[in-house]
Design a protein around this motif. Structure first.
Motif, short mmCIF file in Angstrom:
data_model
loop_
_atom_site.label_atom_id
_atom_site.label_comp_id
_atom_site.label_asym_id
_atom_site.label_seq_id
_atom_site.Cartn_x
_atom_site.Cartn_y
_atom_site.Cartn_z
N ARG A 131 45.65 49.77 40.76
CA ARG A 131 46.91 49.08 40.43
C ARG A 131 47.53 49.66 39.16
O ARG A 131 48.74 49.86 39.08
CB ARG A 131 46.65 47.57 40.25
N ALA A 132 46.67 49.96 38.15
CA ALA A 132 47.16 50.51 36.89
C ALA A 132 47.78 51.89 37.11
O ALA A 132 48.85 52.20 36.58
CB ALA A 132 46.02 50.61 35.87
N LEU A 133 47.09 52.72 37.94
CA LEU A 133 47.62 54.04 38.23
C LEU A 133 48.94 53.96 39.00
O LEU A 133 49.88 54.71 38.74
CB LEU A 133 46.60 54.86 39.04
N SER A 134 48.98 53.02 39.94
CA SER A 134 50.20 52.83 40.73
C SER A 134 51.35 52.40 39.83
O SER A 134 52.46 52.92 39.92
CB SER A 134 49.95 51.79 41.82
N LEU A 192 22.87 43.92 42.50
CA LEU A 192 23.47 45.04 43.24
C LEU A 192 24.81 44.63 43.86
O LEU A 192 25.80 45.34 43.77
CB LEU A 192 22.49 45.51 44.32
N ALA A 193 24.76 43.43 44.48
CA ALA A 193 26.01 42.92 45.09
C ALA A 193 27.06 42.66 44.01
O ALA A 193 28.24 42.98 44.18
CB ALA A 193 25.73 41.64 45.87
N ALA A 194 26.62 42.11 42.87
CA ALA A 194 27.55 41.83 41.77
C ALA A 194 28.14 43.12 41.24
O ALA A 194 29.32 43.20 40.91
CB ALA A 194 26.84 41.07 40.66
N LEU A 195 27.28 44.16 41.15
CA LEU A 195 27.74 45.45 40.67
C LEU A 195 28.78 46.05 41.62
O LEU A 195 29.78 46.61 41.20
CB LEU A 195 26.55 46.40 40.52
N ARG A 196 28.49 45.87 42.97
CA ARG A 196 29.45 46.38 43.95
C ARG A 196 30.79 45.66 43.83
O ARG A 196 31.85 46.27 43.88
CB ARG A 196 28.88 46.20 45.37
N ILE A 197 30.73 44.34 43.66
CA ILE A 197 31.96 43.54 43.53
C ILE A 197 32.73 43.94 42.28
O ILE A 197 33.94 44.15 42.30
CB ILE A 197 31.63 42.02 43.51
N GLN A 198 31.96 44.08 41.17
CA GLN A 198 32.59 44.46 39.90
C GLN A 198 33.22 45.84 40.01
O GLN A 198 34.34 46.07 39.56
CB GLN A 198 31.55 44.44 38.79
N SER A 199 32.48 46.77 40.67
CA SER A 199 32.99 48.13 40.84
C SER A 199 34.25 48.13 41.69
O SER A 199 35.22 48.82 41.40
CB SER A 199 31.91 49.00 41.48
N LYS A 200 34.22 47.30 42.75
CA LYS A 200 35.38 47.19 43.63
C LYS A 200 36.58 46.62 42.87
O LYS A 200 37.72 47.10 43.00
CB LYS A 200 35.04 46.31 44.84
N GLU A 201 36.32 45.57 42.06
CA GLU A 201 37.39 44.96 41.28
C GLU A 201 37.97 45.95 40.27
O GLU A 201 39.19 46.04 40.08
CB GLU A 201 36.87 43.71 40.56
N GLU A 202 37.05 46.71 39.61
CA GLU A 202 37.51 47.69 38.64
C GLU A 202 38.31 48.81 39.31
O GLU A 202 39.32 49.26 38.78
CB GLU A 202 36.31 48.27 37.88
N SER A 203 37.84 49.23 40.49
CA SER A 203 38.57 50.27 41.22
C SER A 203 39.96 49.80 41.62
O SER A 203 40.94 50.53 41.52
CB SER A 203 37.79 50.67 42.48
#
Length: 278
Positions: free
Chosen positions: A97-100, A81-92
């Motif tokens: 950054r990509a959108l910017s 769950l924590a890994a998923l949150r970190i991955q989600s945060k990194e992807e977000s």
């Protein structure tokens, strides 16, 4: 007696309980803490008679070192769950950054387009295609924004020669007389020549004077005499104010007769100076 004792042990139970936890003190190093309590169905498990069932406990502490690649998470410390949150945060964050970056690029492209399609020198040609930027206001330019080199065509005014003008010239020709064998104009010709000079000044006409002779005498003499008589008329007209650069004098000698040289009347007609206005 021993068989009974063995049978009694068979009927007894044993319940182990405990609690423990690990602290990750560094990557790949854990502090291992634990406390165990074991319950047994025997009041005399530890050799001391008692009224209740017996139990025993122990605690432990230790350091645990994980082997293998440090880049991979340890299973006991891994939380999906924590890994998923970190991955989600990194992807977000990556998406943000990509959108910017995309927005910055789009803004840069919009600014570049506005600059390219602008017309700083107001000549009607966009900056991107303007090969001569900075042309002065009001300059006529071609498709590449460069000034058009206008070939100024000098249009000569159409000369309108009226019948009255021709009459003035015809009178002058009719009254033109020279001394015999010379280029000296006789004074009786001045009045009509003065009218021709006045016409040239007034209307800025050009005039061609062509001297002709009959066949009496040598051709060389006649060529010179015809040229001199034409030049004599030109000199007189210029003395009366006509523009010398607009009067052409040429001698043709006996080469262009307009009548027969066999009669005195014919030869008289051939001795002439023709005036041509243009």
């Amino acid at each position: 007696g021993s068989a009974n004792n063995y049978q009694g042990y068979d009927e007894r139970w044993y319940i182990p309980t405990g609690i423990g936890f690990k602290l990750g003190v560094a990557r790949g190093i854990n502090l291992d803490l634990g406390y165990d309590v074991n319950f047994v169905k025997s009041p005399t498990f530890n050799g001391v008679n008692g009224a209740t069932n017996d139990k025993f406990a122990y605690a432990h502490a230790g350091l645990e070192f994980a082997l293998g690649s440090k880049s991979k998470p340890q299973l006991q410390n891994y939380s999906s769950l924590a890994a998923l949150r970190i991955q989600s945060k990194e992807e977000s964050e990556a998406l943000r950054r990509a959108l910017s970056t995309a927005e910055q690029n789009a803004q840069r492209d919009r600014e570049q387009y506005a600059k390219d399609m602008g017309d700083d020198d107001n000549d009607g040609v966009a900056n991107k295609f303007d090969k001569c930027p900075g042309t002065a206001a009001g300059t006529v330019v071609d498709g590449s924004g460069c000034p058009i080199k206008v070939q100024r065509e000098v249009v000569k005014e159409t000369t309108v020669i009226t019948e009255a003008d021709r009459k003035v010239v015809d009178e002058a020709i009719k009254n033109l007389e020279f001394d015999l064998g010379k280029s000296t104009i006789r004074s009786k010709s001045y009045t009509t020549l003065n009218k021709v000079a006045a016409l040239l000044v007034e209307k800025n006409f050009s005039l061609k004077l062509a001297g002709h002779t009959d066949i009496t005498g040598s051709r060389e003499l006649n060529l010179r005499l015809s040229k001199e008589r034409a030049e004599s008329v030109k000199a007189y007209l210029v003395s009366q104010g006509a523009n010398a650069s607009r009067i052409e004098a040429t001698g043709y000698g006996p080469d262009q007769p307009i009548a027969s040289n066999k009669t005195a009347e014919g030869r008289q007609q051939n001795r002439r100076v023709e005036f041509t206005l243009f």
